[in-house]
Design an enzyme around this catalytic site. Structure first.
Site, PDB file in Angstrom:
ATOM      1  N   LYS A  11       0.845  -1.202   0.000  1.00 15.68           N
ATOM      2  CA  LYS A  11       0.000   0.000   0.000  1.00 15.68           C
ATOM      3  C   LYS A  11       0.886   1.261   0.000  1.00 15.68           C
ATOM      4  O   LYS A  11       1.951   1.250  -0.607  1.00 15.68           O
ATOM      5  CB  LYS A  11      -0.992  -0.042   1.167  1.00 15.68           C
ATOM      6  CG  LYS A  11      -1.849  -1.306   1.145  1.00 15.68           C
ATOM      7  CD  LYS A  11      -2.986  -1.262   2.132  1.00 15.68           C
ATOM      8  CE  LYS A  11      -3.799  -2.560   2.040  1.00 15.68           C
ATOM      9  NZ  LYS A  11      -4.990  -2.522   2.911  1.00 15.68           N
ATOM     10  N   GLU A 170     -11.547 -10.002  -1.409  1.00 13.90           N
ATOM     11  CA  GLU A 170     -11.267  -9.238  -0.192  1.00 13.90           C
ATOM     12  C   GLU A 170     -12.564  -8.655   0.361  1.00 13.90           C
ATOM     13  O   GLU A 170     -13.034  -7.630  -0.133  1.00 13.90           O
ATOM     14  CB  GLU A 170     -10.244  -8.134  -0.457  1.00 13.90           C
ATOM     15  CG  GLU A 170     -10.458  -7.348  -1.749  1.00 13.90           C
ATOM     16  CD  GLU A 170      -9.702  -6.034  -1.769  1.00 13.90           C
ATOM     17  OE1 GLU A 170      -8.791  -5.855  -0.961  1.00 13.90           O
ATOM     18  OE2 GLU A 170     -10.062  -5.181  -2.589  1.00 13.90           O
TER      19      GLU A 170
END
Length: 255
Positions: A11, A170
């Protein structure tokens, strides 16, 4: 038999030097190899070159992934990265459609579909994310919702080698919230994804496409997910930011 995959999504974390240090640490942790498990790391765009150099210099047992891509080859698209740029820097995989991209940047399934096609045209493996919000799950519409995403995200894709396309389920409600889906929750949706893939591509291709679980996967819970028939690995967030914890997850997948 599908090869397992453990992918680490860093990320928006790690400066250039920090990314190099993490990649070097992971190379040492996995110096004995990863068996029959594919390992991928996805650093921020500014760190891709540094991590690519670590992979080359240390012959690291993992591949390089980007976190995002734009579908045009070039042009006036300030701040974007083209697939040929990723290819040139050594990226072999790219995450698309992550829940944070869908939520914060309002990406649509149609855009994700364009990204998949652009990546595959350059031989880059999409790791295409899907998943539902807590509201949708509590309404009991989570399977229907995710299957609809899959159909839109794969529309018009031509897949002859199923190892060249990866899906990551997810559940949005289980990312960074302290909530975690159970292994049975993951299997329910991953199994439905597999069934949808059979409908779209046929049994042979669907049987070869890997479906990862991504939702607060950690060293202490990954084994339970990997026991499930349609869970072929994990897309790991926070636990991928430390070489030892991420390597532990890889070793769990090797077991």
């Amino acid at each position: 038999m599908r090869k397992r995959m453990i992918a680490g999504n860093w990320k928006m974390n790690k400066t250039f030097s920090e990314a190099v240090e993490l990649a070097s640490g992971l190379a040492k942790e996995l110096a004995d190899g990863t068996g029959d498990v594919d390992v991928v790391v996805a650093p921020p765009a500014v760190d891709l070159k540094g991590v690519a150099e670590v992979i080359e210099q240390e012959q690291a047992a993992f591949a390089l992934s980007a976190q995002n891509v734009y579908w045009e080859e070039s042009g006036a698209y300030t701040g974007e990265t083209a697939p040929n740029m990723l290819e040139a820097i050594g990226a072999t995989h790219c995450i698309i459609g992550h829940s944070e991209r869908r939520d914060y940047f309002h990406e649509t399934d149609e855009e994700i579909n364009k990204k998949a096609k652009a990546l595959m045209a350059h031989g880059i493996v999409p790791i295409s994310c899907c998943g539902e919000s807590l509201e949708i799950r509590e309404a009991g519409k989570h399977v229907e919702f995710v299957v609809d995403q899959i159909k839109k995200d794969t529309e018009g894709l031509e897949i002859t080698d199923p190892s060249k396309y990866v899906i990551a389920y997810e559940p949005i409600w289980a990312i960074g919230t302290g909530k975690t889906a159970t292994a049975d929750d993951a299997q329910e949706v991953c199994g439905a994804i597999r069934a949808a893939l059979v409908e779209i591509f046929g049994q042979e291709i669907a049987d070869g496409i890997r479906v990862l679980y991504g939702g607060s996967a950690k060293p202490d819970n990954i084994a339970g997910f990997l026991e499930k028939e349609d869970v072929d690995g994990a897309l790991v967030g926070g636990a991928s930011l430390k070489a030892d914890s991420f390597a532990d997850m890889v070793r769990s997948a090797m077991a």
